[in-house]
Motif scaffolding. Structure first.
Motif, PDB file in Angstrom:
ATOM      1  N   CYS A   1      77.436  43.825  51.613  1.00 20.73           N
ATOM      2  CA  CYS A   1      76.869  43.126  50.217  1.00 20.73           C
ATOM      3  C   CYS A   1      75.563  43.652  49.971  1.00 20.73           C
ATOM      4  O   CYS A   1      74.797  42.927  48.979  1.00 20.73           O
ATOM      5  N   ASP A   2      75.288  44.748  50.377  1.00 18.22           N
ATOM      6  CA  ASP A   2      73.711  45.094  50.128  1.00 18.22           C
ATOM      7  C   ASP A   2      73.996  46.724  49.392  1.00 18.22           C
ATOM      8  O   ASP A   2      72.863  47.549  49.667  1.00 18.22           O
ATOM      9  N   MET A   3      75.026  46.767  48.830  1.00 14.95           N
ATOM     10  CA  MET A   3      75.333  48.036  47.918  1.00 14.95           C
ATOM     11  C   MET A   3      75.121  47.916  46.529  1.00 14.95           C
ATOM     12  O   MET A   3      76.508  47.630  46.059  1.00 14.95           O
ATOM     13  N   PRO A   4      74.053  47.940  45.877  1.00 16.99           N
ATOM     14  CA  PRO A   4      74.082  47.609  44.526  1.00 16.99           C
ATOM     15  C   PRO A   4      75.088  48.545  43.424  1.00 16.99           C
ATOM     16  O   PRO A   4      75.160  47.981  42.459  1.00 16.99           O
ATOM     17  N   PHE A   5      75.206  49.701  43.946  1.00 19.05           N
ATOM     18  CA  PHE A   5      75.592  50.752  42.914  1.00 19.05           C
ATOM     19  C   PHE A   5      77.016  51.332  43.248  1.00 19.05           C
ATOM     20  O   PHE A   5      77.335  52.480  42.975  1.00 19.05           O
ATOM     21  N   ILE A   6      77.755  50.569  44.007  1.00 20.83           N
ATOM     22  CA  ILE A   6      79.126  50.913  44.262  1.00 20.83           C
ATOM     23  C   ILE A   6      80.051  51.327  43.056  1.00 20.83           C
ATOM     24  O   ILE A   6      79.879  50.849  42.133  1.00 20.83           O
TER      25      ILE A   6
ATOM     26  N   LEU B   1      80.656  62.701  43.713  1.00 20.39           N
ATOM     27  CA  LEU B   1      80.086  61.603  44.431  1.00 20.39           C
ATOM     28  C   LEU B   1      78.749  61.543  44.407  1.00 20.39           C
ATOM     29  O   LEU B   1      78.058  62.339  45.194  1.00 20.39           O
ATOM     30  N   LYS B   2      78.012  60.596  43.676  1.00 22.56           N
ATOM     31  CA  LYS B   2      76.936  60.415  43.547  1.00 22.56           C
ATOM     32  C   LYS B   2      76.244  59.709  44.799  1.00 22.56           C
ATOM     33  O   LYS B   2      76.869  58.949  45.287  1.00 22.56           O
ATOM     34  N   GLU B   3      74.928  60.217  45.086  1.00 24.39           N
ATOM     35  CA  GLU B   3      74.514  59.318  46.259  1.00 24.39           C
ATOM     36  C   GLU B   3      74.254  57.912  46.141  1.00 24.39           C
ATOM     37  O   GLU B   3      74.483  57.137  47.033  1.00 24.39           O
ATOM     38  N   GLU B   4      74.154  57.411  45.079  1.00 25.13           N
ATOM     39  CA  GLU B   4      73.696  56.107  44.684  1.00 25.13           C
ATOM     40  C   GLU B   4      75.050  55.045  44.860  1.00 25.13           C
ATOM     41  O   GLU B   4      74.946  53.885  45.267  1.00 25.13           O
ATOM     42  N   TYR B   5      76.098  55.857  44.879  1.00 24.79           N
ATOM     43  CA  TYR B   5      77.379  54.904  45.123  1.00 24.79           C
ATOM     44  C   TYR B   5      77.553  54.282  46.626  1.00 24.79           C
ATOM     45  O   TYR B   5      78.156  53.095  46.659  1.00 24.79           O
ATOM     46  N   LEU B   6      76.786  55.102  47.591  1.00 26.91           N
ATOM     47  CA  LEU B   6      76.835  54.439  48.849  1.00 26.91           C
ATOM     48  C   LEU B   6      75.447  54.256  49.173  1.00 26.91           C
ATOM     49  O   LEU B   6      75.232  53.660  50.532  1.00 26.91           O
ATOM     50  N   TYR B   7      74.630  53.757  48.381  1.00 24.96           N
ATOM     51  CA  TYR B   7      73.204  53.556  48.681  1.00 24.96           C
ATOM     52  C   TYR B   7      73.006  52.029  49.246  1.00 24.96           C
ATOM     53  O   TYR B   7      73.905  50.918  48.672  1.00 24.96           O
ATOM     54  N   ASN B   8      72.677  51.828  50.180  1.00 21.62           N
ATOM     55  CA  ASN B   8      72.542  50.384  50.851  1.00 21.62           C
ATOM     56  C   ASN B   8      70.974  49.945  51.261  1.00 21.62           C
ATOM     57  O   ASN B   8      70.059  50.825  51.437  1.00 21.62           O
ATOM     58  N   MET B   9      70.638  48.855  51.167  1.00 18.33           N
ATOM     59  CA  MET B   9      69.367  48.133  51.277  1.00 18.33           C
ATOM     60  C   MET B   9      69.287  47.487  52.606  1.00 18.33           C
ATOM     61  O   MET B   9      69.829  46.381  52.523  1.00 18.33           O
ATOM     62  N   ASN B  10      68.361  47.723  53.241  1.00 16.79           N
ATOM     63  CA  ASN B  10      67.880  46.947  54.613  1.00 16.79           C
ATOM     64  C   ASN B  10      66.418  46.400  54.564  1.00 16.79           C
ATOM     65  O   ASN B  10      66.377  45.461  55.162  1.00 16.79           O
TER      66      ASN B  10
ATOM     67  N   GLU C   1      63.479  49.520  50.217  1.00 19.50           N
ATOM     68  CA  GLU C   1      64.588  50.157  49.860  1.00 19.50           C
ATOM     69  C   GLU C   1      65.273  49.344  48.592  1.00 19.50           C
ATOM     70  O   GLU C   1      65.988  49.902  47.616  1.00 19.50           O
ATOM     71  N   TYR C   2      64.841  48.109  48.387  1.00 18.18           N
ATOM     72  CA  TYR C   2      65.264  47.084  47.231  1.00 18.18           C
ATOM     73  C   TYR C   2      64.592  47.680  46.281  1.00 18.18           C
ATOM     74  O   TYR C   2      64.874  47.672  44.959  1.00 18.18           O
ATOM     75  N   GLU C   3      63.093  47.855  46.527  1.00 15.85           N
ATOM     76  CA  GLU C   3      62.105  48.231  45.391  1.00 15.85           C
ATOM     77  C   GLU C   3      62.656  49.659  44.843  1.00 15.85           C
ATOM     78  O   GLU C   3      62.603  50.124  43.678  1.00 15.85           O
ATOM     79  N   HIS C   4      63.217  50.655  45.788  1.00 12.63           N
ATOM     80  CA  HIS C   4      63.693  51.873  45.244  1.00 12.63           C
ATOM     81  C   HIS C   4      64.887  51.834  44.442  1.00 12.63           C
ATOM     82  O   HIS C   4      65.127  52.234  43.496  1.00 12.63           O
ATOM     83  N   ALA C   5      65.791  50.800  44.696  1.00 13.45           N
ATOM     84  CA  ALA C   5      67.047  50.217  44.043  1.00 13.45           C
ATOM     85  C   ALA C   5      66.641  49.930  42.613  1.00 13.45           C
ATOM     86  O   ALA C   5      67.333  50.259  41.514  1.00 13.45           O
ATOM     87  N   LEU C   6      65.672  49.104  42.515  1.00 21.56           N
ATOM     88  CA  LEU C   6      64.997  48.626  41.110  1.00 21.56           C
ATOM     89  C   LEU C   6      64.593  49.993  40.432  1.00 21.56           C
ATOM     90  O   LEU C   6      65.054  49.947  39.031  1.00 21.56           O
TER      91      LEU C   6
END
Length: 198
Positions: free
Chosen positions: A93-98, A171-180, A184-189
């Motif tokens: 549930c922490d993968m915003p860019f799947i 395969l873009k890196e963002e597809y598997l980006y997860n936040m803990n 990491e959330y700030e980076h996702a934003l």
């Protein structure tokens, strides 16, 4: 494709300090973003959570871990047991860019394998991966033996580790980006902001 999307939302989010699935990017919670993406390639979506109240707003079927405190493997067990389909896509549930494209490819790989797991830069991603319903037998055995590492379970079934050069698309890196953690959330934003500017 007849397939089930199983979103694992049972973690405690200790390092984030708040429920990471409910953090927002561009007005949508992370879990809403995930559900919208996997809806493109599945016929059923199940939320695995031990707190139904948090996710009532999604109007999706929910199931809780049958065995508490056993981590993602117990979540996989609960989701597979509930699934109506042979093919299943597990998503943390922490993968915003799947990517639905990536998910679809993994599900298609189940025509020949029991599990399909991407590996990028030497890192395995078993929480954005595809599993046949029949693998639940191996999941149960691993839980019985207290072998909670998903890597161990993957050795018990016919698993295809899909390397970067085996995907028929970039395969873009963002597809598997997860936040803990908060940073990491700030980076996702920031990632989302940059993507919108392109």
């Amino acid at each position: 494709m007849q397939a089930t999307g199983i979103i694992l939302a049972g973690g405690k989010s200790r390092r984030m300090g708040t429920n990471k699935a409910l953090l927002k990017i561009d007005g949508l919670t992370i879990i809403e973003r995930i559900a919208a993406e996997i809806r493109k390639i599945t016929t059923e979506i199940i939320i695995v959570t031990n707190n139904f109240a948090d996710y009532q707003f999604l109007n999706l079927p929910m199931v809780e871990d049958k065995i508490k405190g056993k981590g993602p493997l117990a979540g996989i067990q609960a989701g597979l047991a509930e699934s109506k389909n042979e093919k299943n896509l597990i998503v943390a549930c922490d993968m915003p860019f799947i990517s639905a494209q990536l998910g679809e490819f993994l599900l298609q790989t189940l025509d020949e394998y029991e599990a399909a797991v991407p590996e990028v830069s030497g890192t395995l991603h078993p929480l954005y991966a595809a599993y046949r319903k029949e693998t639940i037998g191996a999941v149960n055995r691993a839980l019985d033996d207290e072998n909670l590492k998903i890597r161990h379970f993957l050795q018990m079934v016919n698993t295809k580790i899909v390397k970067e050069d085996e995907f028929p698309f970039t395969l873009k890196e963002e597809y598997l980006y997860n936040m803990n953690q908060t940073n990491e959330y700030e980076h996702a934003l920031r990632m989302h902001h940059e993507k919108k500017k392109r």
